[in-house]
Design a protein around this motif. Structure first.
Motif, PDB file in Angstrom:
ATOM      1  N   ALA A 198      -3.137 -11.142  -3.766  1.00  0.00           N
ATOM      2  CA  ALA A 198      -2.281 -10.258  -4.550  1.00  0.00           C
ATOM      3  C   ALA A 198      -2.789  -8.818  -4.513  1.00  0.00           C
ATOM      4  O   ALA A 198      -2.002  -7.872  -4.395  1.00  0.00           O
ATOM      5  CB  ALA A 198      -2.210 -10.762  -5.988  1.00  0.00           C
ATOM      6  N   ASP A 234       2.600 -11.395  -1.778  1.00  0.00           N
ATOM      7  CA  ASP A 234       3.237 -12.045  -2.918  1.00  0.00           C
ATOM      8  C   ASP A 234       2.552 -13.377  -3.227  1.00  0.00           C
ATOM      9  O   ASP A 234       2.612 -14.316  -2.420  1.00  0.00           O
ATOM     10  CB  ASP A 234       4.714 -12.278  -2.602  1.00  0.00           C
ATOM     11  CG  ASP A 234       5.499 -12.824  -3.786  1.00  0.00           C
ATOM     12  OD1 ASP A 234       4.880 -13.061  -4.851  1.00  0.00           O
ATOM     13  OD2 ASP A 234       6.717 -12.988  -3.647  1.00  0.00           O
ATOM     14  N   PRO A 235       1.893 -13.513  -4.382  1.00  0.00           N
ATOM     15  CA  PRO A 235       1.185 -14.756  -4.694  1.00  0.00           C
ATOM     16  C   PRO A 235       2.113 -15.947  -4.899  1.00  0.00           C
ATOM     17  O   PRO A 235       1.680 -17.097  -4.805  1.00  0.00           O
ATOM     18  CB  PRO A 235       0.432 -14.418  -5.984  1.00  0.00           C
ATOM     19  CG  PRO A 235       1.211 -13.305  -6.594  1.00  0.00           C
ATOM     20  CD  PRO A 235       1.755 -12.509  -5.449  1.00  0.00           C
ATOM     21  N   SER A 250      -0.890  -3.316  -6.540  1.00  0.00           N
ATOM     22  CA  SER A 250      -1.603  -3.212  -5.261  1.00  0.00           C
ATOM     23  C   SER A 250      -1.293  -1.937  -4.496  1.00  0.00           C
ATOM     24  O   SER A 250      -2.121  -1.437  -3.733  1.00  0.00           O
ATOM     25  CB  SER A 250      -1.272  -4.424  -4.381  1.00  0.00           C
ATOM     26  OG  SER A 250       0.086  -4.388  -3.965  1.00  0.00           O
ATOM     27  N   ALA A 297      -1.860 -13.111 -11.346  1.00  0.00           N
ATOM     28  CA  ALA A 297      -1.860 -12.644  -9.956  1.00  0.00           C
ATOM     29  C   ALA A 297      -0.757 -11.619  -9.725  1.00  0.00           C
ATOM     30  O   ALA A 297      -0.943 -10.646  -8.969  1.00  0.00           O
ATOM     31  CB  ALA A 297      -1.700 -13.830  -9.009  1.00  0.00           C
ATOM     32  N   ASN A 298       0.379 -11.809 -10.362  1.00  0.00           N
ATOM     33  CA  ASN A 298       1.496 -10.876 -10.190  1.00  0.00           C
ATOM     34  C   ASN A 298       1.152  -9.472 -10.668  1.00  0.00           C
ATOM     35  O   ASN A 298       1.654  -8.482 -10.126  1.00  0.00           O
ATOM     36  CB  ASN A 298       2.736 -11.396 -10.916  1.00  0.00           C
ATOM     37  CG  ASN A 298       3.552 -12.336 -10.053  1.00  0.00           C
ATOM     38  OD1 ASN A 298       3.691 -12.124  -8.853  1.00  0.00           O
ATOM     39  ND2 ASN A 298       4.084 -13.385 -10.659  1.00  0.00           N
ATOM     40  N   TYR A 308      -0.571  -7.918  -7.894  1.00  0.00           N
ATOM     41  CA  TYR A 308       0.403  -7.674  -6.824  1.00  0.00           C
ATOM     42  C   TYR A 308       1.209  -6.411  -7.107  1.00  0.00           C
ATOM     43  O   TYR A 308       1.379  -5.554  -6.227  1.00  0.00           O
ATOM     44  CB  TYR A 308       1.323  -8.897  -6.725  1.00  0.00           C
ATOM     45  CG  TYR A 308       2.424  -8.807  -5.704  1.00  0.00           C
ATOM     46  CD1 TYR A 308       2.196  -8.293  -4.428  1.00  0.00           C
ATOM     47  CD2 TYR A 308       3.706  -9.265  -6.014  1.00  0.00           C
ATOM     48  CE1 TYR A 308       3.213  -8.235  -3.492  1.00  0.00           C
ATOM     49  CE2 TYR A 308       4.726  -9.222  -5.082  1.00  0.00           C
ATOM     50  CZ  TYR A 308       4.478  -8.702  -3.816  1.00  0.00           C
ATOM     51  OH  TYR A 308       5.481  -8.654  -2.897  1.00  0.00           O
TER      52      TYR A 308
END
Length: 301
Positions: free
Chosen positions: A215, A220-221, A270, A263-264, A267
């Motif tokens: 991520a 994309d996780p 990032s 995780a998002n 992401y």
């Protein structure tokens, strides 16, 4: 009296051995572990094994897929080093000399040696199907190296071996050598089952860390769930992990789903443009974008 003194000295020696080592913190999860082997020792062994493996391995002749593996690997390595640098672990970066290889082997596999030597088997690509899923796999493998799971496993085995030797010697003094031999054999078998759980713990931790790394690198996780579902279908979808060194498919997917909200966040932060989920074929060319965003944030489909 001598036997009692021997017992006490042995217990003291075992206690001191168990207490020695270097305590470090695993990135992302924050778990603490004590290692009995140094980074230099692990890296030396790792480099020897990696060199030996690559001498016999056949590199892939597919230029497009080789480039994809290197592109994804380098992007992950940049994210990992950035995380380590920004979280007071910059000294760890010197332990990594990254290499990314695609080998002509149809087994579904990939690995990352301590030191950042990554190998992907061609047989994995039809299962990953796209760059984002490949990033999830490579993130998982890199996580094993960053978390120093190899050093941790070596340290556990050293403690177990020492405990077995001390226990056998003590029991031999008290109950005779025959009983000591039986006890040693039982202890060694018990340690084998214990290590299965250690390995499952490491796999679960690598899933966690690897998902965050992917991520961070702008992958994309969410693709992790369908990837592991494809892996489950490939392996028969076993429900049990009692005698396995990997978590069951059901537990693994549930744990990843629980991690997706966290995780998002990585992401979204990032700074990378979304990577298109292009199916990987034998001669497929990736159209993934690895450029940084400029101006407005791009919208994801």
């Amino acid at each position: 009296m001598k036997k009692i003194k021997f017992l006490l000295l042995s217990l003291v020696a075992l206690t001191l051995f168990s207490a020695c080592g270097t305590t470090s913190v695993v990135p992302v999860t924050g778990r603490k572990h004590t290692l009995l082997v140094s980074d230099a020792e692990v890296l030396s062994l790792s480099n020897q094994e990696y060199t030996k493996y690559m001498r016999s391995a056949k590199r892939s002749s597919n230029a497009a897929n080789t480039a994809m593996v290197q592109r994804v690997g380098k992007r992950l390595a940049t994210a990992v080093e950035g995380y380590l640098r920004n979280n007071g672990m910059g000294s760890e970066i010197q332990n990594f000399q990254w290499e990314f290889n695609l080998v002509a082997d149809q087994n579904v596999n990939a690995f990352c040696m301590p030191g950042g030597k990554i190998v992907v088997y061609e047989g994995l690509l039809p299962i990953t199907q796209n760059e984002s899923a490949l990033a999830v796999v490579l993130g998982h493998e890199i996580a094993h190296a960053v978390a120093k799971h190899s050093a941790e496993q070596m340290s556990k085995k050293m403690r177990q071996q020492y405990a077995t030797q001390i226990g056998g010697a003590v029991l031999g003094q008290i109950a005779g050598q025959s009983t000591a031999s039986i006890a040693t054999a039982i202890a060694q078998q018990g340690f084998q089952f214990a290590n299965l759980k250690y390995s499952r713990d490491d796999e679960t931790e690598a899933d966690h860390i690897g998902l965050i790394f992917a991520a961070m690198a702008g992958y994309d996780p969410a693709v992790a769930v369908p990837f592991w579902q494809r892996m489950a279908a490939l392996g028969g979808g076993s429900k049990s992990d009692i005698f396995s060194d990997h978590p069951s498919d059901t537990k693994r997917i549930a744990a990843i789903q629980a991690l997706l909200p966290t995780a998002n966040k990585y992401y979204q932060a990032s700074g990378y443009a979304p990577v298109q989920s292009v199916r990987v074929g034998s001669a497929a060319k990736s159209s993934a974008k690895s450029t940084k965003k400029t101006g407005k944030k791009s919208t994801r489909k």
